[in-house]
Design a protein around this motif. Structure first.
Motif, PDB file in Angstrom:
ATOM      1  N   ARG A   1      -2.813 -10.619  -0.469  1.00 40.33           N
ATOM      2  CA  ARG A   1      -2.132  -9.823  -1.503  1.00 40.33           C
ATOM      3  C   ARG A   1      -0.627  -9.774  -1.178  1.00 40.33           C
ATOM      4  O   ARG A   1       0.207  -9.796  -2.061  1.00 40.33           O
ATOM      5  N   SER A   2      -0.328  -9.687   0.102  1.00 36.37           N
ATOM      6  CA  SER A   2       1.075  -9.595   0.501  1.00 36.37           C
ATOM      7  C   SER A   2       1.820 -10.898   0.181  1.00 36.37           C
ATOM      8  O   SER A   2       2.992 -10.871  -0.215  1.00 36.37           O
TER       9      SER A   2
ATOM     10  N   TYR B   1      -0.836   3.051  -5.517  1.00 36.37           N
ATOM     11  CA  TYR B   1       0.293   3.247  -4.600  1.00 36.37           C
ATOM     12  C   TYR B   1       1.612   3.049  -5.353  1.00 36.37           C
ATOM     13  O   TYR B   1       2.529   3.860  -5.251  1.00 36.37           O
ATOM     14  N   GLU B   2       1.687   1.978  -6.141  1.00 37.67           N
ATOM     15  CA  GLU B   2       2.942   1.680  -6.852  1.00 37.67           C
ATOM     16  C   GLU B   2       3.228   2.715  -7.938  1.00 37.67           C
ATOM     17  O   GLU B   2       4.364   3.164  -8.086  1.00 37.67           O
TER      18      GLU B   2
ATOM     19  N   HIS C   1      -0.583  -5.958   6.005  1.00 38.24           N
ATOM     20  CA  HIS C   1       0.319  -6.659   5.079  1.00 38.24           C
ATOM     21  C   HIS C   1       1.537  -7.147   5.858  1.00 38.24           C
ATOM     22  O   HIS C   1       1.676  -6.820   7.056  1.00 38.24           O
TER      23      HIS C   1
ATOM     24  N   ASP D   1      -4.778  -1.743   6.819  1.00 39.00           N
ATOM     25  CA  ASP D   1      -3.623  -1.682   5.894  1.00 39.00           C
ATOM     26  C   ASP D   1      -2.729  -2.875   6.239  1.00 39.00           C
ATOM     27  O   ASP D   1      -1.535  -2.739   6.474  1.00 39.00           O
TER      28      ASP D   1
ATOM     29  N   ARG E   1       6.572   3.774  -6.691  1.00 40.99           N
ATOM     30  CA  ARG E   1       7.662   2.954  -7.268  1.00 40.99           C
ATOM     31  C   ARG E   1       7.141   2.237  -8.510  1.00 40.99           C
ATOM     32  O   ARG E   1       6.871   1.030  -8.451  1.00 40.99           O
TER      33      ARG E   1
ATOM     34  N   TRP F   1       7.641  -9.414   6.191  1.00 38.25           N
ATOM     35  CA  TRP F   1       7.912  -9.251   4.755  1.00 38.25           C
ATOM     36  C   TRP F   1       9.324  -9.763   4.433  1.00 38.25           C
ATOM     37  O   TRP F   1       9.522 -10.538   3.500  1.00 38.25           O
TER      38      TRP F   1
ATOM     39  N   TYR G   1      -6.104  -0.621  -5.250  1.00 40.81           N
ATOM     40  CA  TYR G   1      -5.470   0.383  -4.378  1.00 40.81           C
ATOM     41  C   TYR G   1      -3.946   0.367  -4.600  1.00 40.81           C
ATOM     42  O   TYR G   1      -3.306   1.402  -4.779  1.00 40.81           O
ATOM     43  N   GLU G   2      -3.385  -0.872  -4.593  1.00 42.32           N
ATOM     44  CA  GLU G   2      -1.929  -1.012  -4.718  1.00 42.32           C
ATOM     45  C   GLU G   2      -1.406  -0.480  -6.047  1.00 42.32           C
ATOM     46  O   GLU G   2      -0.307   0.079  -6.116  1.00 42.32           O
TER      47      GLU G   2
ATOM     48  N   LYS H   1      -8.080  -4.268  -2.944  1.00 42.80           N
ATOM     49  CA  LYS H   1      -6.717  -4.023  -2.465  1.00 42.80           C
ATOM     50  C   LYS H   1      -5.721  -3.909  -3.624  1.00 42.80           C
ATOM     51  O   LYS H   1      -4.842  -3.045  -3.635  1.00 42.80           O
TER      52      LYS H   1
ATOM     53  N   GLN I   1       3.608  -5.082   8.251  1.00 37.64           N
ATOM     54  CA  GLN I   1       3.001  -4.585   9.496  1.00 37.64           C
ATOM     55  C   GLN I   1       3.071  -5.646  10.590  1.00 37.64           C
ATOM     56  O   GLN I   1       2.384  -5.531  11.608  1.00 37.64           O
TER      57      GLN I   1
ATOM     58  N   PRO J   1      -3.305   4.530   4.112  1.00 37.86           N
ATOM     59  CA  PRO J   1      -2.809   5.908   4.049  1.00 37.86           C
ATOM     60  C   PRO J   1      -3.646   6.845   3.175  1.00 37.86           C
ATOM     61  O   PRO J   1      -3.743   8.029   3.471  1.00 37.86           O
TER      62      PRO J   1
ATOM     63  N   TYR K   1       2.424 -10.682  -3.422  1.00 38.77           N
ATOM     64  CA  TYR K   1       3.519  -9.730  -3.643  1.00 38.77           C
ATOM     65  C   TYR K   1       4.872 -10.396  -3.405  1.00 38.77           C
ATOM     66  O   TYR K   1       5.812 -10.214  -4.169  1.00 38.77           O
TER      67      TYR K   1
HETATM   68  O1  LIG Z   1       3.316   2.625   4.491  1.00 35.66           O
HETATM   69  P1  LIG Z   1       2.446   1.476   4.880  1.00 35.66           P
HETATM   70  O2  LIG Z   1       3.171   0.312   5.467  1.00 35.66           O
HETATM   71  O3  LIG Z   1       1.288   1.927   5.724  1.00 35.66           O
HETATM   72  O4  LIG Z   1       1.733   0.866   3.546  1.00 35.66           O
HETATM   73  C1  LIG Z   1       1.947   1.364   2.251  1.00 35.66           C
HETATM   74  O5  LIG Z   1       3.202   0.934   1.773  1.00 35.66           O
HETATM   75  C2  LIG Z   1       3.347  -0.501   1.584  1.00 35.66           C
HETATM   76  C3  LIG Z   1       4.746  -0.763   1.009  1.00 35.66           C
HETATM   77  O6  LIG Z   1       5.702  -0.500   1.961  1.00 35.66           O
HETATM   78  C4  LIG Z   1       2.285  -1.020   0.629  1.00 35.66           C
HETATM   79  O7  LIG Z   1       2.356  -2.437   0.605  1.00 35.66           O
HETATM   80  C5  LIG Z   1       2.498  -3.085  -0.641  1.00 35.66           C
HETATM   81  O8  LIG Z   1       3.855  -3.503  -0.785  1.00 35.66           O
HETATM   82  C6  LIG Z   1       4.270  -4.460   0.210  1.00 35.66           C
HETATM   83  C7  LIG Z   1       5.691  -4.856  -0.147  1.00 35.66           C
HETATM   84  O9  LIG Z   1       6.538  -3.743  -0.066  1.00 35.66           O
HETATM   85  C8  LIG Z   1       3.367  -5.712   0.165  1.00 35.66           C
HETATM   86  O10 LIG Z   1       3.748  -6.607   1.204  1.00 35.66           O
HETATM   87  C9  LIG Z   1       1.924  -5.286   0.390  1.00 35.66           C
HETATM   88  O11 LIG Z   1       1.070  -6.415   0.266  1.00 35.66           O
HETATM   89  C10 LIG Z   1       1.536  -4.271  -0.666  1.00 35.66           C
HETATM   90  O12 LIG Z   1       0.210  -3.801  -0.411  1.00 35.66           O
HETATM   91  C11 LIG Z   1       0.907  -0.666   1.178  1.00 35.66           C
HETATM   92  O13 LIG Z   1      -0.074  -1.110   0.240  1.00 35.66           O
HETATM   93  C12 LIG Z   1       0.812   0.860   1.348  1.00 35.66           C
HETATM   94  O14 LIG Z   1      -0.432   1.189   1.945  1.00 35.66           O
END
Ligand SMILES: O=P(O)(O)O[C@H]1O[C@H](CO)[C@@H](O[C@H]2O[C@H](CO)[C@@H](O)[C@H](O)[C@H]2O)[C@H](O)[C@H]1O
Ligand SMILES: Nc1ncnc2c1ncn2[C@@H]1O[C@H](COP(=O)(O)OP(=O)(O)O)[C@@H](O)[C@H]1O
Length: 544
Positions: A441-442, A519-520, A399, A397, A524, A245, A515-516, A512, A402, A419, A445
């Protein structure tokens, strides 16, 4: 002893009659520990996953003792119950230390145990405890009869403990580095089940010899009648230059900078269709001139590693947990139930949080709400009878965060799964293209995070940057896809033919991005604009 503890914060110690070594058999200790002490402590922890809900009460569901030569420690399993009628389980290793023996100034609470003064502390802060865990793993033997099981992986050749310290990165669990070359991840949120991270990591290393994720070297679990509960996973430490990332953000920033320095006219950049597969030689020279060759080479390598990971996850015919499956009616019902529930939940979160959004984010949020029926329809239009490919265990998960950058190559990490999903859902076999969509998606992003965070750094209108960003995204996708499909099919992974691949990719991209959005909005809200932009692009809301 650690630096001085902040006395002001802990003026009144909790006084208990019991000895520390009998503490978890003492009702009054257990009650006060679970309510007065823990309720205040855990809500501020980074690993506590209940921040968006209201804690009702905590119950200690299990505790076990581990003794070193000098100390008694407890492993405690907590059930946190929420007002919203659900619960989560957490693991806490606990120590009771006198002030002189404390290795930290981060304590849980001051206590007096049977007239002995001291502090309750997360045992991972004590070196004696970390050493104890490590030695139990490296000296563990097969078939040891014990409720707490330490396992030594085949790839572990270490003979003795040298050192240990916290890894100190942003993460949902807590990782300890041993001897500067091993990482023990202690799971905080636990499941009454084998953790997929442990299950997949051990499978990839010991059964598949997959060497682009950190080698499995050991684990800690509790043997229970309902299945083994994973508490810790030890792997080799992979030398790295940060995660993919961070790498991608730096690259994309450079590419947007190039627009001006290379005097590029965005409207003249050659466009392509999404999912058009591209060999490196087929990427137009205008795009290579703009973005450079090296990013595309890296994307090809990442695609290769991703396909190899899927080949390894889907090529075992003996272990039923990993044998590939075809699509069927049960899967289709499971999928549609899960996605319509998730979609409804997103609509709800979005409506409740609209006041936090403004500008483009608010505009896109309203567009999302206006098109809810169309989006829901996409999820319901999954027709399993049309699917000829196979589903396998996946990362879940996947991205850029990871993936670790190791020179010109990559290591794939953290197989714990999405998660928000239940532990059972995480183990369901799914299309490997869901991981590919996660990575796409990443990419999206990284491009939009660069545009939104640029603060007018690039001298172009936002719309022009969006246009350039969408073009760049399609080339990233095209190059990744071409290599991924080639390697996956070369490894006999049945991912289907082009029409099915494109359908599954679009389906999973939408899943996805939705889902995001949740999450956002929960973690955030300022970033919600990114998945909202993604949804508009996948659904082609703004196509003229
Ligand atoms: O905590 P995890 O790494 O298991 O995943 C969660 O948090 C991720 C953010 O840290 C989130 O990812 C989303 O944001 C990323 C940028 O910060 C981006 O690269 C990913 O594509 C985007 O999905 C992830 O979705 C969440 O499960
Ligand atoms: N084996 C490893 N080698 C090197 N770094 C690692 C290793 N495992 C994890 N990390 C680092 O720790 C971070 C968090 O790891 P991860 O497994 O994703 O933990 P969590 O599940 O707690 O989020 C990774 O992004 C990476 O920077």
């Amino acid at each position: 002893m650690a630096d001085k503890i902040n006395e002001a914060e802990y003026q009144n110690p909790f006084v208990f009659r019991t000895n520390w070594s009998d503490a978890f058999e003492d009702e009054s200790f257990v009650k006060i520990f679970a309510s007065d002490i823990l309720e205040n402590y855990i809500i501020n922890k980074r690993w506590y996953g209940g921040k968006a809900s209201t804690l009702k009460y905590i119950e200690i569901v299990h505790s076990f003792k581990i003794n070193s030569n000098d100390n008694t420690y407890f492993g405690v399993l907590l059930e946190v119950n929420f007002k919203e009628a659900f619960y989560q389980h957490y693991f806490m290793p606990l120590a009771f230390m006198s002030e002189e023996d404390l290795d930290t100034n981060t304590v849980i609470a001051p206590v007096v145990m049977n007239e002995q003064e001291g502090y309750l502390v997360d045992a991972l802060h004590q070196e004696d405890f970390r050493k104890l865990l490590f030695e139990k793993i490296i000296h563990s033997k097969k078939n040891e009869e014990s409720k707490v099981k330490f396992h030594k992986g085949k790839a572990l050749h270490v003979k003795e403990y040298i050192s240990s310290h916290f890894m100190g990165v942003e993460q949902s669990n807590t990782s300890i580095i041993f001897n500067d070359n091993l990482v023990l991840k202690i799971f905080r949120r636990i499941y009454i089940s084998m953790n997929p991270d442990y299950e997949i990591s051990r499978f990839l290393t010991e059964r598949m010899n997959f060497n682009h994720s950190p080698a499995y070297t050991g684990s800690i679990s509790i043997v229970s009648s309902d299945g083994n509960i994973t508490l810790g996973l030890m792997q080799e430490l992979v030398p790295n230059q940060g995660d993919a990332w961070k790498y991608m953000l730096e690259e994309v920033d450079q590419i947007f900078d190039n627009l001006k320095t290379k005097k590029i006219s965005v409207s003249k950049l050659p466009d392509i269709e999404l999912f058009k597969r591209l060999k490196l030689n087929d990427v137009p020279h205008e795009i290579i001139d703009w973005a450079g060759l090296s990013i595309f080479l890296k994307i090809k390598t990442l695609a290769t590693r991703t396909a190899e990971m899927h080949i390894a996850l889907g090529s075992d015919i003996h272990e039923t947990a990993f044998t590939p499956l075809t699509y069927n009616g049960d899967y289709s019902v499971w999928l549609k139930n899960r996605l319509t529930y998730q979609f409804q939940n997103r609509l709800n979160i979005l409506e409740n949080n609209l006041h936090k959004l403004d500008g483009l984010a608010l505009e896109l949020a309203n567009q999302f709400l206006d098109h809810k029926k169309e989006i829901r329809k996409v999820f319901l239009d999954f027709d399993w009878t049309q699917m000829k490919s196979e589903r396998i265990r996946i990362h879940g998960d996947y991205h850029l965060g990871q993936v670790l950058v190791n020179g010109d190559d990559f290591y794939l990490l953290d197989f714990e799964g999405e998660p928000e999903s239940t532990i059972r859902d995480r183990k369901v076999k799914q299309p490997p293209l869901k991981d590919v969509a996660g990575m796409f998606r990443s990419f999206h992003y990284a491009i939009y995070a660069t545009i939104f965070n640029s603060n007018d750094k690039y001298p172009y209108e936002q719309e022009e940057l969006f246009n350039a960003g969408e073009i760049l995204y399609k080339y990233f996708v095209g190059v990744f896809l071409n290599t991924y499909v080639e390697v996956a099919q070369g490894g006999n992974l049945n991912i289907g033919y082009q029409k099915e691949i494109d359908f599954l990719l679009k389906y999973c991209l939408l899943e996805k991005a939705v889902y995001e959005l949740g999450y956002e909005l929960n973690s955030r809200p300022r970033w919600s604009v990114i998945p909202l932009t993604g949804i508009a692009s996948i659904m082609e809301f703004n196509k003229v």
